[in-house]
Design a protein around this motif. Sequence first.
Motif, mmCIF file in Angstrom:
data_model
loop_
_atom_site.group_PDB
_atom_site.id
_atom_site.type_symbol
_atom_site.label_atom_id
_atom_site.label_comp_id
_atom_site.label_asym_id
_atom_site.label_seq_id
_atom_site.Cartn_x
_atom_site.Cartn_y
_atom_site.Cartn_z
ATOM 1 N N GLN A 130 46.455 42.904 29.349
ATOM 2 C CA GLN A 130 47.769 43.066 28.737
ATOM 3 C C GLN A 130 48.631 44.015 29.557
ATOM 4 O OE1 GLN A 130 47.520 43.626 24.366
ATOM 5 N NE2 GLN A 130 45.365 44.032 24.717
ATOM 6 N N ALA A 145 48.304 46.923 37.969
ATOM 7 C CA ALA A 145 46.935 47.391 37.769
ATOM 8 C C ALA A 145 46.039 46.243 37.310
ATOM 9 C CB ALA A 145 46.912 48.522 36.743
ATOM 10 N N ASN A 146 46.552 45.421 36.403
ATOM 11 C CA ASN A 146 45.753 44.305 35.915
ATOM 12 C C ASN A 146 45.443 43.314 37.032
ATOM 13 O OD1 ASN A 146 45.889 45.410 33.404
ATOM 14 N ND2 ASN A 146 47.479 44.034 32.645
ATOM 15 N N ARG A 184 45.263 43.978 40.187
ATOM 16 C CA ARG A 184 44.270 44.606 41.059
ATOM 17 C C ARG A 184 42.879 44.466 40.429
ATOM 18 N NH1 ARG A 184 45.848 49.931 40.981
ATOM 19 N NH2 ARG A 184 47.962 49.164 41.357
ATOM 20 N N TYR A 185 42.817 44.769 39.172
ATOM 21 C CA TYR A 185 41.541 44.678 38.469
ATOM 22 C C TYR A 185 40.992 43.258 38.499
ATOM 23 C CZ TYR A 185 38.230 44.651 34.614
ATOM 24 O OH TYR A 185 37.108 44.487 33.849
ATOM 25 N N SER A 216 41.669 40.836 40.527
ATOM 26 C CA SER A 216 41.242 40.347 41.838
ATOM 27 C C SER A 216 39.975 41.059 42.279
ATOM 28 C CB SER A 216 42.367 40.434 42.868
ATOM 29 O OG SER A 216 42.690 41.762 43.133
ATOM 30 N N SER A 217 39.730 42.259 41.736
ATOM 31 C CA SER A 217 38.452 42.904 42.045
ATOM 32 C C SER A 217 37.288 42.207 41.354
ATOM 33 C CB SER A 217 38.487 44.377 41.638
ATOM 34 O OG SER A 217 38.166 44.510 40.269
ATOM 35 N N ARG A 218 37.584 41.453 40.299
ATOM 36 C CA ARG A 218 36.523 40.690 39.641
ATOM 37 C C ARG A 218 36.391 39.320 40.300
ATOM 38 N NH1 ARG A 218 33.586 43.811 36.070
ATOM 39 N NH2 ARG A 218 32.590 41.817 35.721
ATOM 40 N N SER A 219 37.121 39.116 41.349
ATOM 41 C CA SER A 219 37.180 37.818 42.036
ATOM 42 C C SER A 219 37.138 36.617 41.092
ATOM 43 C CB SER A 219 36.140 37.696 43.141
ATOM 44 O OG SER A 219 34.847 37.734 42.647
ATOM 45 N N LYS A 238 51.729 37.602 47.196
ATOM 46 C CA LYS A 238 50.706 37.920 48.186
ATOM 47 C C LYS A 238 49.376 37.252 47.846
ATOM 48 C CE LYS A 238 48.382 41.792 50.480
ATOM 49 N NZ LYS A 238 48.044 43.226 50.410
ATOM 50 N N ILE A 239 48.966 37.446 46.616
ATOM 51 C CA ILE A 239 47.652 36.919 46.244
ATOM 52 C C ILE A 239 47.676 35.388 46.171
ATOM 53 C CG2 ILE A 239 47.877 36.957 43.730
ATOM 54 C CD1 ILE A 239 45.059 38.279 43.769
#
Lengths: 341, 341
Positions: free
Chosen positions: A100, A110-111, A113-114, A116-119, A139-140
């Motif tokens: 959220q 932040a979400n 980033r988070y 994409s860190s969980r791929s 970008k992503i």
Amino acid sequence: MRFAAITIKDIAKALGLSTSTVSRALRDSYEISPETKEKVLAYAEKFNYRPNPAALGLKERRTRSIGVIVSEIDNTFFSEAINGMESIAFDRGYTVIITQTHESFQRELANLRYLSSRSIDGLLVSLSSETNDIPHLNKIHQQGLPLVFFDRISDEIKTHKVIADNFKGAYDVTKHLIDSGHKRIAHLANVSYLSITIERLKGFEKALSDHGIKIPASYIQYCSHGGLMEEEIDKALDAFFASKIKPEAIFTAGEKLTIGCLRLLKKRGIKVPEDIAMVGFSNAKLLDLFDPPLTIVKQPAFEMGQIATEMLLNLIESRRPVTEFEKRVLPTQMTIRDSSL
Amino acid sequence: MRFAAITIKDIAKALGLSTSTVSRALRDSYEISPETKEKVLAYAEKFNYRPNPAALGLKERRTRSIGVIVSEIDNTFFSEAINGMESIAFDRGYTVIITQTHESFQRELANLRYLSSRSIDGLLVSLSSETNDIPHLNKIHQQGLPLVFFDRISDEIKTHKVIADNFKGAYDVTKHLIDSGHKRIAHLANVSYLSITIERLKGFEKALSDHGIKIPASYIQYCSHGGLMEEEIDKALDAFFASKIKPEAIFTAGEKLTIGCLRLLKKRGIKVPEDIAMVGFSNAKLLDLFDPPLTIVKQPAFEMGQIATEMLLNLIESRRPVTEFEKRVLPTQMTIRDSSL
DNA sequence: TTGTAGGCGTTATCAG
DNA sequence: CTGATAACGCCTACAA
């Protein structure tokens, strides 16, 4: 204490087989003898064997999970949309990871980033109120992450999109106010640059101009936090009522705005619909029990979630790069109640 | 088309280093020269490197995700609780996987199967209305999966639990009805075997007996789907009003029951509070706008979610087996409005 | 300061 | 029909 699940290796050791045999037996391969299969399956069942998704994910280079970015789970529109997403995702073996933004751009970053860190394998996004530019998503997306927009979309990224027919929804409800005899209609909107704001505003203005109605500029007010903060709605009401000629009706463009507006009108002792009529976008299910029962336009939230998820999973599972994108526009639904009469 | 993220190997190859050097540089190890670190970090940043969670999970034997089983996300109590869970989980780097039972035991089983196939590190559970026995949870708990109950709990499993003070909440609100002059009070409850049903019923009965009030058996009715189906509430109302002496007030024991009851009373043309007073458990935020504004008992849902998650993460991250378990009971909060006057 | 090797659980390939 | 081996991406003990 960590939970240690049983692995293929454990089964192999226990039954005196190799891991490859066990693996094949579990996938019911034709190469394995019925007896071996039976032994393996029985043992697996008994010890509640589940393939380790991390190992599978590593091997297959995918996580079978998709990320979702919405502004507030605690908004009927989004919770219904999420239900729609989960219904499809679950059926196709995917996990949905919900985040959220609370209408904050920083939280959106932040979400992202988070997630994409969980791929995650793909992403469903409805932009926050504070988001007017999307380099982070660009970008992503350019790196190849499948992405589908729903509700609050951006034209900057070429991909699938699902929205409600905001123009028509707004047009219908405004026309309904006009048909009910109102001419001086005010509009309480979300941030000016959001897609939904623009579409709904256009529908509103078209209905007015089609009926030869002109309103002062002060009759259109924006809320930069989408109605999350009571003060911004209060300020907008001040602006409405500061006009020489007071509005006879208000059209609110979102769930939080609708609820917040009604609450503040009550607080000010302004009676709905006697003193002022109200209509609004909302998916809340309790509006028939309100005082007064509220006239609303509803978006097909569950369906939007379903369609967005189907589109995303199709992108994810497509063998070849997708270059043709679709923008689905779903009909809204108006329910007339006492607040607009 | 699959999204191919950059790996340590890619960085190593590009910079002419070994994977271990890159790995250490990324973790800012003291063994690595500042220049190497800088090079690696810059490259990682540029290509948006993220450690692959599947690989990490495989290595560390954990997924950093927790499962949640609730009945309906579209119930303010649960959506608030989930917000509380996510706030804690996110901070500690965990993902929350949400599943809904829609009050069905079969769905609960399916969700549990699904969650354990995702090999979550732990589980937060609030039982479905149809669940009166929990061999499925027992089994997985005995296999070592950390488990915390919240709201609808079971004593069959020794583990941490978080609940609201249902007894006191029910007592308070019943007493409030009595203080307002009502004696013939009916109680609309969830399924009889649920923990919350039992606790709330006890509070209700204690308040009555403390004030020397006796009610007929027909004044207590259960809804086996927790109010999810309108008909079950309708039947309960039939039972209430079939009594020779009609009730003067109804106390509803859950969000769906409260809303459903009000809606059906309206439909029957029974006026609240003139014909019958109402109080209920609910966390919905819009009840002040209702006709009439509803008197309610609210549970500290967000806090319950937070505490349950903290307890679960502590179980997960504990080095040694935990044998001492805690049952946290949080205060409820009553808000008096017109419906009970 | 950097590199090599092994293993987490699974499956595909190749060899018996 | 079954088994050995390598690889997915990461980390770490050990080696250099």
